[in-house]
Write a protein that holds these residues in place. Structure first.
Motif, PDB file in Angstrom:
ATOM      1  N   ALA A 146       0.844  -1.201   0.000  1.00 55.76           N
ATOM      2  CA  ALA A 146       0.000   0.000   0.000  1.00 55.76           C
ATOM      3  C   ALA A 146       0.875   1.245   0.000  1.00 55.76           C
ATOM      4  CB  ALA A 146      -0.927  -0.001   1.209  1.00 55.76           C
ATOM      5  N   PHE A 147       0.352   2.299  -0.641  1.00 52.50           N
ATOM      6  CA  PHE A 147       1.091   3.560  -0.774  1.00 52.50           C
ATOM      7  C   PHE A 147       0.151   4.740  -0.588  1.00 52.50           C
ATOM      8  CE2 PHE A 147       2.900   0.356  -3.571  1.00 52.50           C
ATOM      9  CZ  PHE A 147       4.263   0.399  -3.301  1.00 52.50           C
ATOM     10  N   GLY A 148       0.724   5.860  -0.168  1.00 53.30           N
ATOM     11  CA  GLY A 148       0.024   7.132  -0.131  1.00 53.30           C
ATOM     12  C   GLY A 148       0.693   8.118  -1.069  1.00 53.30           C
ATOM     13  N   GLY A 149       0.099   9.297  -1.194  1.00 52.10           N
ATOM     14  CA  GLY A 149       0.695  10.347  -2.012  1.00 52.10           C
ATOM     15  C   GLY A 149       0.525  10.162  -3.500  1.00 52.10           C
ATOM     16  N   CYS A 150      -0.469   9.386  -3.922  1.00 52.25           N
ATOM     17  CA  CYS A 150      -0.706   9.178  -5.353  1.00 52.25           C
ATOM     18  C   CYS A 150      -1.815  10.115  -5.819  1.00 52.25           C
ATOM     19  CB  CYS A 150      -1.093   7.725  -5.623  1.00 52.25           C
ATOM     20  SG  CYS A 150      -1.481   7.402  -7.352  1.00 52.25           S
ATOM     21  N   THR A 151      -1.470  11.103  -6.624  1.00 53.07           N
ATOM     22  CA  THR A 151      -2.456  12.049  -7.149  1.00 53.07           C
ATOM     23  C   THR A 151      -2.879  11.720  -8.578  1.00 53.07           C
ATOM     24  OG1 THR A 151      -0.676  13.545  -7.855  1.00 53.07           O
ATOM     25  CG2 THR A 151      -1.627  13.912  -5.655  1.00 53.07           C
ATOM     26  N   ASP A 152      -2.168  10.809  -9.237  1.00 47.36           N
ATOM     27  CA  ASP A 152      -2.503  10.449 -10.615  1.00 47.36           C
ATOM     28  C   ASP A 152      -2.320   8.945 -10.819  1.00 47.36           C
ATOM     29  OD1 ASP A 152      -3.034  10.285 -13.287  1.00 47.36           O
ATOM     30  OD2 ASP A 152      -1.472  11.672 -13.943  1.00 47.36           O
ATOM     31  N   PRO A 153      -3.330   8.149 -10.471  1.00 45.55           N
ATOM     32  CA  PRO A 153      -3.216   6.689 -10.636  1.00 45.55           C
ATOM     33  C   PRO A 153      -2.994   6.249 -12.078  1.00 45.55           C
ATOM     34  CG  PRO A 153      -5.073   7.254  -9.215  1.00 45.55           C
ATOM     35  CD  PRO A 153      -4.598   8.536  -9.835  1.00 45.55           C
ATOM     36  N   ASP A 154      -3.377   7.087 -13.046  1.00 45.60           N
ATOM     37  CA  ASP A 154      -3.192   6.704 -14.446  1.00 45.60           C
ATOM     38  C   ASP A 154      -1.721   6.496 -14.776  1.00 45.60           C
ATOM     39  OD1 ASP A 154      -5.875   6.726 -14.961  1.00 45.60           O
ATOM     40  OD2 ASP A 154      -5.913   8.768 -15.764  1.00 45.60           O
ATOM     41  N   LEU A 155      -0.826   7.228 -14.096  1.00 41.44           N
ATOM     42  CA  LEU A 155       0.606   7.035 -14.325  1.00 41.44           C
ATOM     43  C   LEU A 155       1.036   5.631 -13.909  1.00 41.44           C
ATOM     44  CD1 LEU A 155       2.110  10.448 -13.096  1.00 41.44           C
ATOM     45  CD2 LEU A 155       1.766   9.672 -15.458  1.00 41.44           C
ATOM     46  N   LEU A 156       0.450   5.141 -12.826  1.00 40.90           N
ATOM     47  CA  LEU A 156       0.770   3.798 -12.362  1.00 40.90           C
ATOM     48  C   LEU A 156       0.242   2.743 -13.335  1.00 40.90           C
ATOM     49  CD1 LEU A 156      -0.095   4.163  -8.556  1.00 40.90           C
ATOM     50  CD2 LEU A 156       2.014   4.793  -9.760  1.00 40.90           C
ATOM     51  N   ILE A 157      -0.976   2.964 -13.821  1.00 39.78           N
ATOM     52  CA  ILE A 157      -1.555   2.022 -14.780  1.00 39.78           C
ATOM     53  C   ILE A 157      -0.729   1.979 -16.060  1.00 39.78           C
ATOM     54  CG2 ILE A 157      -3.562   1.542 -16.228  1.00 39.78           C
ATOM     55  CD1 ILE A 157      -5.316   2.683 -14.026  1.00 39.78           C
ATOM     56  N   ASP A 158      -0.306   3.135 -16.544  1.00 34.43           N
ATOM     57  CA  ASP A 158       0.523   3.182 -17.759  1.00 34.43           C
ATOM     58  C   ASP A 158       1.803   2.378 -17.574  1.00 34.43           C
ATOM     59  OD1 ASP A 158      -1.326   4.758 -19.033  1.00 34.43           O
ATOM     60  OD2 ASP A 158      -0.294   6.643 -18.631  1.00 34.43           O
ATOM     61  N   SER A 159       2.395   2.477 -16.380  1.00 36.21           N
ATOM     62  CA  SER A 159       3.617   1.736 -16.110  1.00 36.21           C
ATOM     63  C   SER A 159       3.345   0.241 -15.991  1.00 36.21           C
ATOM     64  CB  SER A 159       4.254   2.256 -14.821  1.00 36.21           C
ATOM     65  OG  SER A 159       5.382   1.500 -14.469  1.00 36.21           O
ATOM     66  N   LEU A 160       2.286  -0.135 -15.272  1.00 34.44           N
ATOM     67  CA  LEU A 160       1.954  -1.550 -15.107  1.00 34.44           C
ATOM     68  C   LEU A 160       1.593  -2.200 -16.437  1.00 34.44           C
ATOM     69  CD1 LEU A 160      -0.175  -1.294 -11.845  1.00 34.44           C
ATOM     70  CD2 LEU A 160       2.049  -2.424 -12.072  1.00 34.44           C
ATOM     71  N   ARG A 161       1.013  -1.443 -17.315  1.00 35.66           N
ATOM     72  CA  ARG A 161       0.616  -1.973 -18.625  1.00 35.66           C
ATOM     73  C   ARG A 161       1.830  -2.479 -19.408  1.00 35.66           C
ATOM     74  NH1 ARG A 161      -2.489   2.025 -20.023  1.00 35.66           N
ATOM     75  NH2 ARG A 161      -4.482   1.016 -19.493  1.00 35.66           N
ATOM     76  N   ARG A 162       3.008  -1.958 -19.099  1.00 35.22           N
ATOM     77  CA  ARG A 162       4.227  -2.340 -19.823  1.00 35.22           C
ATOM     78  C   ARG A 162       4.973  -3.495 -19.143  1.00 35.22           C
ATOM     79  NH1 ARG A 162       4.494   3.399 -20.006  1.00 35.22           N
ATOM     80  NH2 ARG A 162       6.056   3.436 -18.326  1.00 35.22           N
ATOM     81  N   GLN A 163       4.425  -4.012 -18.054  1.00 31.98           N
ATOM     82  CA  GLN A 163       5.101  -5.074 -17.303  1.00 31.98           C
ATOM     83  C   GLN A 163       4.508  -6.444 -17.645  1.00 31.98           C
ATOM     84  OE1 GLN A 163       7.741  -3.873 -15.779  1.00 31.98           O
ATOM     85  NE2 GLN A 163       6.948  -1.872 -16.419  1.00 31.98           N
ATOM     86  N   PRO A 164       5.332  -7.484 -17.650  1.00 29.44           N
ATOM     87  CA  PRO A 164       4.829  -8.822 -17.968  1.00 29.44           C
ATOM     88  C   PRO A 164       4.177  -9.530 -16.793  1.00 29.44           C
ATOM     89  CG  PRO A 164       7.191  -8.918 -17.615  1.00 29.44           C
ATOM     90  CD  PRO A 164       6.814  -7.455 -17.518  1.00 29.44           C
ATOM     91  N   PHE A 165       4.460  -9.071 -15.560  1.00 22.82           N
ATOM     92  CA  PHE A 165       3.965  -9.803 -14.391  1.00 22.82           C
ATOM     93  C   PHE A 165       2.521  -9.433 -14.074  1.00 22.82           C
ATOM     94  CE2 PHE A 165       6.471  -6.155 -12.789  1.00 22.82           C
ATOM     95  CZ  PHE A 165       5.494  -5.452 -12.088  1.00 22.82           C
ATOM     96  N   GLY A 166       1.833 -10.353 -13.430  1.00 25.82           N
ATOM     97  CA  GLY A 166       0.452 -10.127 -13.037  1.00 25.82           C
ATOM     98  C   GLY A 166       0.352  -9.099 -11.924  1.00 25.82           C
TER      99      GLY A 166
END
Length: 244
Positions: free
Chosen positions: A37-57
């Protein structure tokens, strides 16, 4: 000199179950799952964009109790994944800029309870499918530790208590309100918890209702030493993995 506890029997640490016709089945595989778990996330879309490029579940949750909170669930059969690939990933942008909440970190492994007829599905396939099912975006994650009083009960008493507890979950599952994921975390948890549990479903209220109903069971009311903390969130990204 022979060790006093030496034995000629080979130690079998595989997961075991028994089919309907009494055949014993074994599988020396299990799925590790970890929630950060994390705090301080104002733009979750940035995280999704990064996860989209990863092979792991992975599954990304929005924290219902923190307007800047998120949680990342990952899973792998290989424990090395969490200290190699995942560790490296979380120490790079965008996750490295977030504020970790280690009090919500949960880590456990799937395990057999003995009545599964397909161990690979129960231990590997089904847990991934549950957390990544778009029809079940809501989740409540929490650890628990049983009290020593439970271990002092006879096997029959333990089975009766667990059947009562499990019956509540099965009733909610049959009604389509939610399902659960049970992970063992013996020796894997900094607070010495025994299990990690996730309740997932289409809506949040029924999951809260499950917890409420469970409080009345004998296991929860008499034989739990510790419960929580609870992470409550809704999935905005779900991916079973490139090799799922």
């Amino acid at each position: 000199m022979t060790h006093p506890f030496a034995t000629d029997e080979r130690l079998d640490i595989s997961e075991q179950a028994r089919t309907a016709d009494g055949q014993i089945i074994r599988l020396n595989r299990r799925l590790f799952m970890q929630l950060h778990a994390f705090g301080g996330c104002t733009d979750p879309d940035l995280l999704i964009d990064s996860l989209r490029r990863q092979p792991f579940g992975s599954v990304l949750y929005l924290d219902v109790n923190d307007p800047q909170g998120v949680a990342l669930l990952t899973f792998s059969e290989d424990a090395d994944f969490f200290v190699d690939e995942l560790r490296s990933y979380l120490n790079r942008p965008p996750f490295v800029a977030l504020q970790p909440k280690p009090e919500y970190t949960m880590f456990g492994r799937t395990y057999a309870i003995g009545n599964e007829e397909d161990l690979e599905r129960a231990l590997i396939t089904r847990p991934r499918q549950k957390v990544c099912d778009p029809k079940w975006p809501w989740a409540i994650w929490y650890p628990l530790r049983r009290a020593g009083s439970f271990e002092q009960l006879s096997p029959q008493e333990q089975r009766t208590i667990l059947m009562e507890h499990g019956g509540v979950g099965h009733a909610y599952g049959r009604a389509g309100y939610g399902t659960d994921i049970r992970l063992a975390c013996f020796g894997l948890d900094k607070n010495d918890n025994d299990f990690v549990v996730a309740l997932v479903g289409p809506e949040l209220y029924p999951l809260s209702s499950i917890v409420q109903r469970m409080r009345k069971t004998k296991q929860t009311s008499q034989h739990l030493a510790r419960l929580g903390p609870f992470f409550v969130g809704k999935a905005i990204w779900q991916f079973e993995g490139a090799h799922a």
